[in-house]
Write a protein that holds these residues in place. Structure first.
Motif, mmCIF file in Angstrom:
data_model
loop_
_atom_site.group_PDB
_atom_site.id
_atom_site.type_symbol
_atom_site.label_atom_id
_atom_site.label_comp_id
_atom_site.label_asym_id
_atom_site.label_seq_id
_atom_site.Cartn_x
_atom_site.Cartn_y
_atom_site.Cartn_z
ATOM 1 N N ALA A 278 10.810 -5.323 8.854
ATOM 2 C CA ALA A 278 10.480 -6.747 8.744
ATOM 3 C C ALA A 278 8.978 -7.015 8.785
ATOM 4 O O ALA A 278 8.499 -7.936 8.126
ATOM 5 N N GLU A 279 8.248 -6.193 9.541
ATOM 6 C CA GLU A 279 6.827 -6.466 9.761
ATOM 7 C C GLU A 279 5.896 -5.431 9.146
ATOM 8 O O GLU A 279 4.681 -5.587 9.187
ATOM 9 N N GLY A 280 6.471 -4.383 8.582
ATOM 10 C CA GLY A 280 5.661 -3.353 7.932
ATOM 11 C C GLY A 280 5.340 -2.183 8.840
ATOM 12 O O GLY A 280 5.219 -2.343 10.060
ATOM 13 N N LEU A 281 5.200 -1.020 8.224
ATOM 14 C CA LEU A 281 4.840 0.174 8.983
ATOM 15 C C LEU A 281 3.435 0.068 9.571
ATOM 16 O O LEU A 281 3.159 0.614 10.637
ATOM 17 N N THR B 133 8.173 1.331 0.628
ATOM 18 C CA THR B 133 7.575 1.795 -0.621
ATOM 19 C C THR B 133 6.580 0.777 -1.162
ATOM 20 O O THR B 133 5.486 1.147 -1.612
ATOM 21 N N VAL B 134 6.935 -0.484 -1.121
ATOM 22 C CA VAL B 134 6.018 -1.524 -1.592
ATOM 23 C C VAL B 134 4.741 -1.525 -0.751
ATOM 24 O O VAL B 134 3.634 -1.692 -1.280
ATOM 25 N N GLU B 135 4.881 -1.288 0.526
ATOM 26 C CA GLU B 135 3.728 -1.322 1.428
ATOM 27 C C GLU B 135 2.808 -0.126 1.234
ATOM 28 O O GLU B 135 1.580 -0.243 1.349
ATOM 29 N N PHE B 136 3.381 1.051 0.944
ATOM 30 C CA PHE B 136 2.582 2.280 0.939
ATOM 31 C C PHE B 136 2.445 2.937 -0.432
ATOM 32 O O PHE B 136 1.886 4.033 -0.527
ATOM 33 N N ASP B 137 2.925 2.309 -1.495
ATOM 34 C CA ASP B 137 2.889 2.982 -2.797
ATOM 35 C C ASP B 137 1.477 3.321 -3.258
ATOM 36 O O ASP B 137 1.276 4.265 -4.041
#
Length: 206
Positions: free
Chosen positions: A32-35, A120-124
């Motif tokens: 929910a909040e991102g890695l 994936t969206v956060e770290f691509d």
């Protein structure tokens, strides 16, 4: 000596259980909040643990992020992949995988929905071990889909079509369903189920 070994084993077991519980909570938070939003202190506070204790178990924020990715992968396997293996290989198992996958989106086990989509969206575009772990997880999932697609083709379904392209289409459709469902679109999963049926077809091509 035997008593000391038993005590050491119990400590290792306790440590493994603590790591698993913290990693699972980290996956919940990250969905929910991102890695990048994870911190040793935040998780310690959430779980009523000492920050130093969490730091001892994980060592760094990056290790915590990697543990969250592994935990989320285990949950996905338990929720989607393993139940589908009660079905025969090929077409029945492929359809079971997709059904469980969409159920995973419709009734998410993580607060933020599909962990893989969020991570994936956060770290691509962020090179490093966390991106590598997410990419490896995606590759493994594609390999599962492509294997069952090939076996289904051997059974007469979807013949002459590229397995990787079909897997890519499926991943895109279910990913879109996840995003739409998180935005409150109650038609998302039924719509994608129908689109998957159209994509794959319902009868063998003989």
């Amino acid at each position: 000596m035997a008593d000391q070994t038993e005590i050491s084993d119990q400590r290792l077991l306790k440590g493994a259980r603590a790591r698993a519980a913290i990693a699972r909570h980290a996956a919940d938070v990250a969905s929910a909040e991102g890695l990048t939003g994870l911190s040793l202190g935040r998780l310690a506070s959430d779980l009523g643990l000492s920050k130093s204790g969490v730091a001892t178990l994980f060592g760094s924020k990056e290790n915590l992020q990697l543990a969250a990715v592994r935990s989320a992968r285990e949950v996905f396997v338990d929720t989607v992949v393993r139940p589908a293996h009660t079905e025969p290989e090929g077409w029945p198992r492929l359809r079971a995988l997709i059904a469980h996958w969409l159920d995973y989106v419709r009734e998410p086990v993580f607060p933020g929905g599909c962990f893989r989509v969020a991570g994936t969206v956060e770290f691509d575009s962020r090179p490093g071990p966390v991106r590598d772990a997410l990419a490896a997880d995606r590759d493994d999932w594609f390999a599962v889909l492509e294997r069952e697609i090939r076996r289904a083709q051997e059974q007469g379904y979807m013949t002459g079509r590229d397995p990787h392209r079909l897997a890519f289409h499926l991943d895109a459709l279910v990913g879109a369903a996840n995003v739409a469902a998180r935005l409150g679109d109650e038609t998302a999963v039924p719509t994608v189920r129908a689109m998957v049926d159209e994509l794959l077809g319902a009868t063998p091509e003989r």
